[in-house]
Structures are given as C-alpha cells and as structure tokens.
Design a protein around this motif. Structure first.
Motif, short mmCIF file in Angstrom:
data_model
loop_
_atom_site.label_atom_id
_atom_site.label_comp_id
_atom_site.label_asym_id
_atom_site.label_seq_id
_atom_site.Cartn_x
_atom_site.Cartn_y
_atom_site.Cartn_z
N ASN A 69 -4.68 -0.64 -20.49
CA ASN A 69 -3.84 0.30 -19.75
C ASN A 69 -4.15 0.10 -18.28
N ILE A 70 -3.38 -0.93 -17.59
CA ILE A 70 -3.36 -0.90 -16.25
C ILE A 70 -2.39 -0.24 -15.56
N PRO A 71 -3.02 0.57 -14.44
CA PRO A 71 -2.20 1.40 -13.46
C PRO A 71 -1.26 0.42 -12.51
N MET A 72 -0.33 0.85 -12.09
CA MET A 72 0.56 0.27 -11.11
C MET A 72 0.28 0.30 -9.69
N ASP A 73 -0.09 -0.72 -9.24
CA ASP A 73 -0.59 -0.77 -7.97
C ASP A 73 0.52 -0.59 -6.80
N GLU A 74 0.21 0.24 -5.72
CA GLU A 74 1.25 0.77 -4.87
C GLU A 74 1.73 -0.37 -4.04
N LYS A 75 0.48 -1.59 -3.87
CA LYS A 75 0.85 -2.56 -2.77
C LYS A 75 1.91 -3.58 -3.55
N LEU A 76 2.19 -3.45 -4.67
CA LEU A 76 3.09 -4.36 -5.36
C LEU A 76 4.73 -3.94 -5.05
N ILE A 77 4.71 -2.61 -4.78
CA ILE A 77 6.11 -1.99 -4.63
C ILE A 77 6.40 -2.28 -3.24
N HIS A 78 7.21 -3.25 -2.81
CA HIS A 78 7.74 -3.69 -1.65
C HIS A 78 8.77 -2.66 -0.90
N GLU A 79 8.60 -2.30 0.38
CA GLU A 79 9.84 -1.53 0.64
C GLU A 79 11.23 -2.36 0.67
N THR A 80 12.33 -1.82 0.66
CA THR A 80 13.46 -2.81 0.32
C THR A 80 14.53 -2.20 1.12
N ALA A 81 15.42 -3.01 1.45
CA ALA A 81 16.56 -2.68 2.44
C ALA A 81 17.39 -1.83 1.53
N ALA A 82 17.76 -0.43 2.27
CA ALA A 82 18.54 0.56 1.70
C ALA A 82 19.67 0.66 2.50
N THR A 83 21.07 1.22 1.90
CA THR A 83 21.96 1.44 2.91
C THR A 83 22.99 2.55 2.22
N ASP A 84 23.99 3.17 2.90
CA ASP A 84 24.78 3.98 2.07
C ASP A 84 26.09 3.29 1.73
N GLN A 85 26.65 4.11 0.93
CA GLN A 85 28.18 3.47 0.24
C GLN A 85 29.25 2.97 1.16
N ASN A 86 29.15 3.48 2.41
CA ASN A 86 30.13 3.30 3.25
C ASN A 86 29.93 2.41 4.55
N THR A 87 28.81 1.81 4.43
CA THR A 87 28.38 0.86 5.47
C THR A 87 29.28 -0.54 5.10
N PRO A 88 29.97 -0.87 6.17
CA PRO A 88 30.53 -2.27 6.24
C PRO A 88 29.86 -3.42 5.71
N LEU A 89 30.47 -4.43 5.14
CA LEU A 89 29.71 -5.66 4.65
C LEU A 89 29.05 -6.25 5.89
N SER A 90 29.71 -6.14 7.17
CA SER A 90 29.31 -6.79 8.25
C SER A 90 27.85 -6.36 8.72
N ASP A 91 27.53 -5.05 8.42
CA ASP A 91 26.08 -4.61 8.74
C ASP A 91 25.22 -4.71 7.33
N ILE A 92 25.89 -5.11 6.24
CA ILE A 92 24.88 -5.45 5.07
C ILE A 92 24.52 -6.88 5.37
N ILE A 93 25.31 -7.70 6.11
CA ILE A 93 24.68 -9.23 6.19
C ILE A 93 23.56 -9.11 6.87
N ASN A 94 23.54 -8.11 7.74
CA ASN A 94 22.34 -8.24 8.76
C ASN A 94 21.09 -7.68 7.93
#
Lengths: 279, 413
Positions: B339-364
């Motif tokens: 039973n190996i525990p999950m290593d925090e280092k494996l979890i990368h921060e990811t890009a998050a945005t809200d629903q109303n963000t226009p696609l032009s910003d999402i591309i960035n």
C-alpha cells in the motif's frame, strides 16, 4: 379683346370700403394704440438731450457689436445732429421701432404656427409672396383710408411690408431644428410648450433674429415711401429734396438713413451670434 | 429574471393607410409588393420580444433593418401601426397623449443619440438638468443630481462649458449624463457611440458597462456594429428587413446561428473573445480522487487512454494534475510495498479558470502551464469541467480564416 371687363377694382374698393365702414371703431382703437406707441417712443427719445441719446446708442452698439462699430455709430450720430436732422432721425427711429414691435408681436406667433402646421404654412406662403411682391406704394392707399394721414398709417404700411421675412425665417428656423433634438425633448416627456420654449425657439434663435434684422432693414427702406402719407421723419426731407430738386438736402437725409441702417443692422446682427458663439 | 419590457407583434408601416397595409401583409403580400402597390414602407413587421430588468438588450442590424424605428416605437416616438408594448404591466399603446407624457417621464431616461442631440445654447450642467427641468424639479435638487451624474461620466470641471467646446466623446457623455440624471430606469440608446472614433468608442463602451454595474438600468442599445453588440449586450436581437431573426446571448448567436444571414454576419467575428470556457469544456468525468492511491489512479488513466488526470478531493475541489509517466515511475520504485501512499510531489499545480473566461485568455493559459488540461472551477474551487486543447482549437477554427487566401477553411461549421 373682350367686351366685358372684370370689375376687379370695384370689388377691391367695395371690400375696403366695407371694412372701413364696419370695422371703423376697431381701426380707430388700433390707430390710437399705434399712435400711443410711436408718439411715446418719439417723445421719450426727444426728451433726452441729443448727446445723452447718442452716447446711449453708441454704448449699446459697443455692447452688441464691439468698439469699432460703436465709433462709427457715435460719429454718424454726431453728424446727424450737426446737420440739423436730429429730430427727423428720432422720428424715423421711433417709426421703425414701433413697426418692428408690431412685426415681432404678430410675426413670431405666425411663424411658429406655420412651422408646426404644414396646412397653415401652405395657406400662409402665397399670402406672404403676395405681400412681398406687391409694390410697397400700394399699401399706402388702404393705410390712408383706414388710418388717415400721419405717423400711424406710416407705421402700419411699414409693418405690412416688413412682416414677411420674420414669419418666413421663424418658420424656417424652427423647421431646421435637428429632429433628434425634438425627439430628445419628446423622449423626456416634454409638453408641446416646453418643447417650443426650451428647445425649438432657442435653437432657432439665430435664424429668428436674422428675420428680425431683415424686417428692420425692410422697414427702413419703407421710410421714404411712408413720408408720402405724412409719416414725417427723414423721409420727408428726402421727399422735399426731390420736389425742390435740392440734391444736397436730399443726400444729407439719405445719408442719415444709411447711418441709422448701419447702427440697427450691427446691433441686431449682434443679437444672433452673441450667445451661441463658443469661446 | 423578470421581464421589464414585453413587445408583442409590434409593427410600423409608414404611409397613409398603415392599417390596410398591415392587413395585406398578413394576407401574405411581401414588403416589396406593399411598397410597389400601396407606396407604404414597412419599417417593423410583427416583432415580439422581451427585455429583462437591468439588462443591456442590443438591437443589431444593418441600416434599413428597422432597428432605429423599433427603438422609437418602444417609447412611441413613432406611433405603432399594430401590436402591444407592455412596460411594467402597462400597455403603452393604450395611453393617451397626456398619460404617455407622464409615463415617459416616469419610466424613460430620455434617449441617447448618435449625433448627441444636446442643446447647443445650454452649458453641460444645464443640458444634464434638462430632463429634470421639464419635470419642474427645484433648482437645488436639480443641480445636486446633475453634479452627481456629471462626476459619474467623468465630466467634472466642464460643468460650465458649452457643447461646441467639447470633443465628440465628451458631448456624448453629456448625452448619457442627461439620461442618467432622470429618476427613471429605461435608457434608450440609438447608435450612441457610432459617431465616435474607435479608441474613444471602446472607452465609452467600457464606461457604459461600468456605469451599468452601478446603476442597473434597463438599456436598449441600437447598433450596426457587431463587435459593439457583443461587447455590450447581455442579449442581442439581430434584425433584418423589419423582423428579428434571432435573439440570444453572444455565445448563442455565435455557436448556434439561426440562419445563413446570422451566420454570414458572425463569420468574421473574433470568436476567441466571445466564446467562453463554459462553451468548450467537457463534463469532468475523467478525474480521480486524491484518496484513490497511485495504482488505482494509474489504472484509471490507462483505461481512458490519457496521459494524465485531474485530481480532486471527495468534495470535488481541485487538487492538481498527475502525469501517467511520473506515476508509473513512482509505482515502479515502490513495487514491493502493498500500500503505497500518494506523494504530494506527483501532484502538479494545474491551470484553472472560471466558466466566463473568454477563449482568448484560455489560450494564454496553455503557454503558461506545461502540463495537462485546463480545469474549469467555480467560486468554491469545485471542478466544473475540463478543457482540452483540441476543443479550443475546434471552437476557434469554425471561423478560422486562412491568412494567405483569406477564405474560411470550413464554411459548413
């Protein structure tokens, strides 16, 4: 060509005589009013020593039209006094001003009405055309019949002659007010009267005042003609010059008419541009 | 949301006998027939729609489409030939002249026009007070109110200037302030910014949105400019030949154009500015829970054929992104343990945005973050959806024009 002649002149005579007979008291009342107006204006101005009135007019010209025009007015008025035409000048001024007061009182409402009603405008327009093309001398005849001789028929004939341009230009000015300005007033819930007083007349002001200016100038051109029925003033001196072939006297009086015209023109032209001019 | 204005079967026909023309129109005659046979011009033909409280409703169309006529029907500057206009429960078409005047004073903030239509002989302050003055509001109240809105539209210090001394943009601010000064809640704007140059226009649009945020008026805005319509409008009605072809949000219109006319219209729009995260995201089916353990997560990734997966906790709050390659390595290193525990280092921060963000910003966002899809989250950090690169490209390519020949690559989408 025809053996039958249309009795046009009899008709006109009949109508005018009928009016004279039936509306006599009304004409008398009107006559008294006009006399009161013109006589008081004249006497009031003559009551002042000439130099005081000259300075007052020069000051008004300065205020309305700047110092250059004011100097021209001042020198011109001094000249009029010097050549002994001061009283005639004042008489003519009183006649023109009285006629103009009547013109504005009658012409402004008629102009506004014809701007608001196409129907009224289409009735009024041929009448105005008629009034303006009819030789001015012709007005003298009914004027004398209704009002006798003297200043009053002179004022009335001048009034009739000078009325059309004010009506026309008031009508034009109000019709030229941009539609959006009228719509804006309506959209804010303006009453007809508010729309007229707060939007249409102020915006049409320069055009209306151009009408006032035009009618004053026309009134001045009537001065000599009105002298033929005893209206007095500068016209009388011009007439006397013609009758006696005294070219100097005639020109002197004519020159003073020109001076008066310049002063009145500068002052009233100034009215139109004063307030709307952006600094 | 509550309806503020409801328009039913509204028509305007210009001519001597609009009633008859309307009848002929109902019988199926075309607008051209009516013009040819009866010499009547159809301005607006049986239009129905409603405007919600506190929204900016844009009437959009080319010149001659009837949009300005329709706007003027709503406050009865034009007398309707048929139909109803119901505002706050009152049918405007039934009011007499006096009632209509009272109604306009109470409900309409006048109108804002393309050519400003402010009075040349009055100062800025006097112009702004105009609507109040008509209602005989006393001088102090008037001045106070005028000053307040003059500040709001950024004309402070110009109270005593005359319109001729102001630039176009400033004159239009006066027009806007004049409307806002009145204590009413419907503002009609007719091509209000069309006469301004592009930079000023843009600025005015921003300011209008800002003011609207505070004032919450119900605005009907007429324009022929699609960019403007999409920037300002909560909802947009596209008009053609006196009829409304489609009503909807910018996204509705871009993604589901009602007909070829609308499609042709929106073809050249910059879709990336209008389409939002919500329109391209997928439901967050392919996620793993943080408590699942490395082996379970890897199995899930493999099963779905992905290169990685988003991790949430049991409350669906986003925790990060795990890559399949790294996870496999980690498991390999610990292959003896049960039973190996999950290593925090494996979890990368990811890009998050809200629903109303226009696609032009999402591309960035793609350029800023190395790994994974983009997570779409709500205010509470809960995962709402996932955006994969492919979806963004697909959405944008519907209008993509080839830079060399300028032709649309895919006209059918």
């Amino acid at each position: 060509m025809f053996s039958y002649r249309i009795p046009l002149r009899q008709w006109i005579t009949t109508v005018v005589e009928y009016l004279e007979r039936e509306l006599g008291p009304a004409f008398d009342g009107f006559s008294a009013f006009v006399y009161f107006l013109v006589d008081n204006l004249k006497e009031g101005m003559l009551f002042l020593p000439p130099i005081v009135l000259i300075l007052l007019i020069a000051a008004l010209t300065w205020y309305m039209a700047g110092w250059k025009n004011s100097i021209v007015a001042f020198l011109g008025l001094l000249l009029s006094e010097n050549i002994g035409l001061w009283e005639a000048f004042v008489e003519t001024l009183a006649l023109v001003l009285s006629a103009e007061i009547l013109v504005v009182t009658v012409g402004l409402p008629l102009g506004i009405w014809s701007a608001r009603s196409d129907r009224f405008n289409s009735i009024l327009r041929p009448i105005l055309d008629f009034m303006q093309t009819m030789p001015a001398f012709v007005y003298l005849i009914p004027a004398v019949m209704f009002f006798g001789l003297g200043l009053v028929p002179g004022v009335v004939a001048t009034f009739v002659f000078a009325l059309p341009p004010l009506i026309r230009l008031t009508n034009l000015g109000i019709r030229q007010v941009p539609i959006e300005l009228v719509e804006a007033a309506d959209a804010f819930g303006a009453t007809e009267m508010q729309k007229l007083l707060k939007v249409q007349i102020p915006v049409a002001r320069p055009t209306i005042l151009a009408g006032v200016n035009q009618s004053i100038m026309l009134g001045l051109s009537m001065v000599v003609i009105a002298a033929m029925i005893g209206a007095g003033g500068l016209g009388e001196d011009v007439l006397r010059g013609i009758q006696r072939l005294q070219v100097g006297q005639g020109f002197e009086a004519g020159l003073v008419v020109v001076i008066l015209a310049i002063i009145l023109d500068r002052i009233t032209a100034g009215l139109g541009v004063r307030k709307n001019a952006a600094k | 949301m509550e309806d503020k204005i409801t328009v039913k079967n509204l028509s305007k026909i210009f001519g001597n006998n609009p009633g008859k023309a309307l009848e002929e129109l109902r019988k199926g005659k075309s607008k051209d027939d009516i013009l040819g046979e009866m010499n009547h011009k159809v301005g607006v033909h049986e239009v129905s729609f409603s405007v919600r409280k506190s929204e900016i409703f844009v009437l959009m169309g080319l010149s001659g489409s009837g949009k300005s006529t329709l706007l003027r029907l709503i406050n009865r500057l034009h007398e309707p030939s048929g139909g109803e206009i119901i505002i706050d429960g009152t049918d405007l078409t039934k009011l007499n002249k006096k009632q209509l005047r009272e109604f306009r004073r109470k409900h309409f903030c006048g109108m804002v026009f393309q050519n400003f239509a402010i009075l040349p002989h009055l100062t800025v302050q006097e112009n702004v007070e105009f609507g109040l003055e008509l209602q005989s509001v006393d001088k102090e109240t008037r001045a106070a109110k005028a000053l307040e809105v003059i500040k709001m539209v950024g004309l402070e210090g110009n109270e005593n200037s005359y319109p001729a001394e102001l630039s176009g943009g400033m004159q239009q601010r006066v027009g806007l302030a004049r409307g806002l000064a009145v204590d009413a809640d419907i503002l009609l704007m007719d091509e209000a910014f069309s006469a301004l140059d592009p930079i000023i226009r843009r600025q005015m649009q921003d300011e209008l949105l800002e003011i609207q945020d505070r004032m919450q008026k119900t605005i009907i805005f007429v324009t022929h400019d699609l960019d403007e319509a999409f920037r300002l409008g909560n909802r947009i009605a596209i008009m053609k030949d006196g009829k409304i072809v489609q009503v909807g949000s910018a996204e509705d219109i871009i993604s589901k154009p009602a007909d070829d006319y609308v499609k042709a219209f929106v073809e050249d729009m910059d879709r990336s500015a209008i389409l939002t995260a919500a329109s391209v995201m997928h439901p967050p089916e392919d996620t793993a829970f943080i408590g699942d353990g490395p082996r379970t997560i890897l199995r899930k990734i493999r099963k779905k054929g992905l290169t990685g997966i988003l991790i949430t906790n049991t409350r669906k709050e986003l925790k990060g992104y795990v890559r399949a390659v790294e996870l496999a390595d980690y498991i390999n290193q610990h292959k003896d343990s049960e039973n190996i525990p999950m290593d925090e280092k494996l979890i990368h921060e990811t890009a998050a945005t809200d629903q109303n963000t226009p696609l032009s910003d999402i591309i960035n966002l793609y350029t800023e973050h190395e790994y994974g899809p983009i997570a779409v989250t709500g205010d509470d950090n809960k995962l709402k959806g996932v955006i994969v690169k492919g979806a963004v490209i697909a959405a944008l390519s519907e209008s993509y024009s080839h830079p060399e020949n300028g032709k649309s690559l895919d006209k059918n989408l």
